[in-house]
Enzyme design. Structure first.
Site, PDB file in Angstrom:
ATOM      1  N   HIS A   1      -5.884   2.651   1.068  1.00 42.31           N
ATOM      2  CA  HIS A   1      -5.089   3.757   1.612  1.00 42.31           C
ATOM      3  C   HIS A   1      -5.738   4.439   2.819  1.00 42.31           C
ATOM      4  O   HIS A   1      -5.110   4.637   3.847  1.00 42.31           O
ATOM      5  CB  HIS A   1      -4.821   4.811   0.536  1.00 42.31           C
ATOM      6  CG  HIS A   1      -4.277   4.249  -0.750  1.00 42.31           C
ATOM      7  ND1 HIS A   1      -3.310   3.275  -0.786  1.00 42.31           N
ATOM      8  CD2 HIS A   1      -4.566   4.521  -2.055  1.00 42.31           C
ATOM      9  CE1 HIS A   1      -3.017   2.988  -2.054  1.00 42.31           C
ATOM     10  NE2 HIS A   1      -3.770   3.725  -2.838  1.00 42.31           N
TER      11      HIS A   1
ATOM     12  N   LYS B   1      -4.659  18.937  -5.405  1.00 41.10           N
ATOM     13  CA  LYS B   1      -4.093  17.706  -4.862  1.00 41.10           C
ATOM     14  C   LYS B   1      -3.752  17.981  -3.403  1.00 41.10           C
ATOM     15  O   LYS B   1      -3.050  18.945  -3.091  1.00 41.10           O
ATOM     16  CB  LYS B   1      -2.821  17.344  -5.628  1.00 41.10           C
ATOM     17  CG  LYS B   1      -1.966  16.262  -4.969  1.00 41.10           C
ATOM     18  CD  LYS B   1      -2.289  14.899  -5.497  1.00 41.10           C
ATOM     19  CE  LYS B   1      -1.432  13.817  -4.842  1.00 41.10           C
ATOM     20  NZ  LYS B   1      -1.878  12.479  -5.140  1.00 41.10           N
TER      21      LYS B   1
ATOM     22  N   ASP C   1       0.913  -1.136   0.000  1.00 38.42           N
ATOM     23  CA  ASP C   1       0.000   0.000   0.000  1.00 38.42           C
ATOM     24  C   ASP C   1       0.948   1.180   0.000  1.00 38.42           C
ATOM     25  O   ASP C   1       1.582   1.465   1.021  1.00 38.42           O
ATOM     26  CB  ASP C   1      -0.874  -0.003   1.263  1.00 38.42           C
ATOM     27  CG  ASP C   1      -1.880   1.124   1.202  1.00 38.42           C
ATOM     28  OD1 ASP C   1      -1.458   2.257   0.906  1.00 38.42           O
ATOM     29  OD2 ASP C   1      -3.066   0.880   1.420  1.00 38.42           O
ATOM     30  N   HIS C   2       1.106   1.806  -1.147  1.00 40.35           N
ATOM     31  CA  HIS C   2       2.225   2.753  -1.243  1.00 40.35           C
ATOM     32  C   HIS C   2       2.078   3.935  -0.283  1.00 40.35           C
ATOM     33  O   HIS C   2       3.048   4.611   0.020  1.00 40.35           O
ATOM     34  CB  HIS C   2       2.466   3.203  -2.694  1.00 40.35           C
ATOM     35  CG  HIS C   2       1.489   4.210  -3.202  1.00 40.35           C
ATOM     36  ND1 HIS C   2       0.205   3.885  -3.549  1.00 40.35           N
ATOM     37  CD2 HIS C   2       1.604   5.543  -3.418  1.00 40.35           C
ATOM     38  CE1 HIS C   2      -0.418   4.982  -3.975  1.00 40.35           C
ATOM     39  NE2 HIS C   2       0.410   6.000  -3.900  1.00 40.35           N
TER      40      HIS C   2
HETATM   41  C1  BG6 Z   1      -3.417   4.824  -6.406  1.00 40.94           C
HETATM   42  C2  BG6 Z   1      -4.732   4.950  -7.108  1.00 40.94           C
HETATM   43  O1  BG6 Z   1      -3.440   3.745  -5.522  1.00 40.94           O
HETATM   44  O2  BG6 Z   1      -3.139   6.016  -5.695  1.00 40.94           O
HETATM   45  C3  BG6 Z   1      -4.744   6.163  -8.006  1.00 40.94           C
HETATM   46  O3  BG6 Z   1      -4.978   3.793  -7.872  1.00 40.94           O
HETATM   47  C4  BG6 Z   1      -4.333   7.398  -7.260  1.00 40.94           C
HETATM   48  O4  BG6 Z   1      -6.029   6.350  -8.583  1.00 40.94           O
HETATM   49  C5  BG6 Z   1      -3.046   7.165  -6.503  1.00 40.94           C
HETATM   50  O5  BG6 Z   1      -4.168   8.454  -8.195  1.00 40.94           O
HETATM   51  C6  BG6 Z   1      -2.703   8.338  -5.626  1.00 40.94           C
HETATM   52  O6  BG6 Z   1      -1.423   8.163  -5.115  1.00 40.94           O
HETATM   53  P1  BG6 Z   1      -0.488   9.392  -4.794  1.00 40.94           P
HETATM   54  O7  BG6 Z   1       0.753   8.787  -4.225  1.00 40.94           O
HETATM   55  O8  BG6 Z   1      -0.274  10.139  -6.064  1.00 40.94           O
HETATM   56  O9  BG6 Z   1      -1.246  10.219  -3.799  1.00 40.94           O
END
Ligand code: BG6
Length: 494
Positions: A239, A344, A176-177
């Site tokens: 997330h 964002k 889960d990044h």
């Molecule tokens: C991903 C989603 O897991 O996370 C994307 O599939 C989303 O839709 C992205 O844009 C957002 O990640 P970050 O790191 O750019 O906030």
């Protein structure tokens, strides 16, 4: 000390590999965490040569290398094998290459497998890795797996069983990044290294928590995937709930993997089950229509490429979770996420209760904000006295923020996650019990939404989502603290 390890990446020609994996491996290489004794086998269907693959890797590094020699040296560790995941012969060839490279680079039989492909292939790959003895019980063997982990409890369970035939739970690293993000990890520090928060982090002092995962981008070129997923499954099931679990967990006995994990799992297991009626009231879905912000026009979701005609997929989700623990019972954890929102911004606000009044004046509630991205940092709003001869309260904001990406000093999430895998530390990965509990909850919302028991609201691109998401908080006597749309409206930009 640098690790001895052989990586095998399934999906080596994909976008994620180029955007994230190769640059992250390079950063680890540059920092000396991997060196002479690592090699990478990239596999995908395309018939690439080693030379071509190396070129792809080098290009993906952008300006990270100090010089071209360094880039070439790094890329020389990369090997390519054209691979059809259903073809047993290809695994036999893979095993052979693995053995050759294992000897050449002295990787001590340590293996990391990265599955960066469509999830329907995960089971087949895991099965072959065992049957062809690519996973052979020698050295450490770890599997990194990308989201989505299933699309429902049922599919997640099936996938988990398939993986379990080859790998033990301790060997599986579900990415889960968000858990690799600097400021998400920083929540542990804020919560557990500050006595000023430690004793007030509970229902006696916290009124509500607001979790914002706003994105200004639309679905871009990912319509094919997104239209089958939607915001709830794309961002909340994984997330947002992971972040929530760190916010709501009890203090672990120590900061080791087992203790942290045990407390996180407890939160997932105490997510309060809501009745269908409550879900209908507490969960809002929306889809963006055409809109404009800051002089730019944007098309609506239905006009984006690869979106089914009349699609009912939500691009916005908002709602409220409750965690039924002694510490947080009845405290609303509001969340919202969406595409094509004003800005964002991933940020968490903790709204504290009103202090008892002795001044006969309005005092603002204390708010702690944790900024995850694009800026990183914290702010705390407190009340003070206005300068002057009379006594008037005025809010002040203690702010510590920096733009970490611009400074280039925050490691990439994937870099940190790879580092953890090499060290066998799965604290920052999703455990099966967490995934299971989150699907149990999310499935219910999906069912109600799929049955169209609640409206699919619309919101113009550039706004902060449908009115219903504002009304939701109002129904709890609350309001969103972060309102970037107001700034744009006041300037006539929205
Ligand atoms: C991903 C989603 O897991 O996370 C994307 O599939 C989303 O839709 C992205 O844009 C957002 O990640 P970050 O790191 O750019 O906030």
């Amino acid at each position: 000390m640098s690790s001895h390890v052989l990586f095998t990446i399934f999906g080596a020609s994909g976008d994620l590999a180029k955007r994230k994996l190769y640059p992250s491996l390079f950063r680890l290489y540059k920092a000396g965490h991997i060196g002479q004794h690592f090699a990478v086998i990239g596999t995908a269907r395309r018939p690439w040569t080693k030379e071509y693959f190396e070129q792809v890797v080098i290009e993906s590094l952008g300006d990270l290398p100090d010089n071209t020699r360094q880039a070439h040296e790094f890329a020389s560790h990369f090997y390519y094998q054209s691979h059809d995941v259903n073809d047993t012969e290809h695994y036999i060839a893979l095993k052979q290459l693995q053995e050759e490279l294992g000897k050449q680079y002295q990787t001590e039989h340590n293996k990391v497998f990265f599955l960066s492909m469509a999830p329907e292939f995960f089971g087949t790959i895991a099965k072959h890795l065992k049957s062809e003895q690519i996973v052979d019980g020698k050295g450490f063997e770890r599997l990194i797996i990308e989201k989505p982990f299933g699309t429902s409890l049922e599919t997640a369970e099936k996938l988990n069983q398939e993986l379990a035939e080859t790998f033990e739970e301790e060997q599986i690293y579900r990415i889960d990044h968000y858990l690799g993000k600097e400021m998400v990890q920083n929540i542990f520090a804020v919560r557990f290294a500050n006595i000023i928060f430690e004793h007030i982090w509970n229902r006696d002092y916290i009124e509500s928590v607001q979790i914002n995962f706003a994105e200004s981008i639309g679905v871009e070129d990912r319509g094919g995937y997104y239209d089958h997923s939607g915001a709830l499954k794309d961002m909340i099931q994984n997330h947002a709930l992971q972040v929530l679990s760190i916010l709501a967990m009890d203090k672990p006995k120590s900061f080791n993997e087992a203790d942290v994990r045990a407390e996180k799992i407890k939160v997932f297991q105490h997510l309060k089950q809501q009745t269908d009626e409550e879900i209908k009231r507490n969960f809002i879905r929306g889809q963006y229509t055409a809109g404009h912000i800051d002089g730019k026009d944007y098309v609506g979701y239905l006009e984006e490429p690869n979106i089914a005609e009349g699609s009912q997929t939500e691009t916005f989700a908002s709602g409220v979770f409750f965690v039924d623990t002694d510490a947080f019972r009845d405290v609303p954890f509001f969340f919202r996420t969406g595409k094509r929102l004003t800005e964002k911004g991933t940020r968490i606000t903790i709204v504290f209760k009103q202090a008892q009044d002795i001044f006969g004046q309005h005092a603002e509630k204390n708010v702690l904000t944790i900024y995850i991205q694009p800026t990183e940092g914290f702010s705390l709003s407190i009340n003070g006295k206005e300068v002057g001869s009379h006594f008037a309260l005025t809010p002040a904001k203690l702010d510590f923020r920096h733009n970490a990406t611009a400074l280039g000093n925050s490691p990439e999430a994937y870099e940190k996650l790879f580092f953890d895998v090499l060290h066998g530390d799965s604290t920052n990965f999703s455990h099966w019990e967490e995934v299971k509990a989150s699907w149990q909850f999310i499935d219910q919302v999906v069912r109600i939404w799929q049955d169209n028991q609640v409206p699919l609201h619309t919101y113009p691109a550039g706004s902060m989502g449908p009115q219903a998401a504002f009304d939701l908080l109002e129904s709890y006597g609350s309001k969103w603290i972060w309102t970037p749309d107001v700034w744009y409206r006041e300037r006539g930009l929205l």
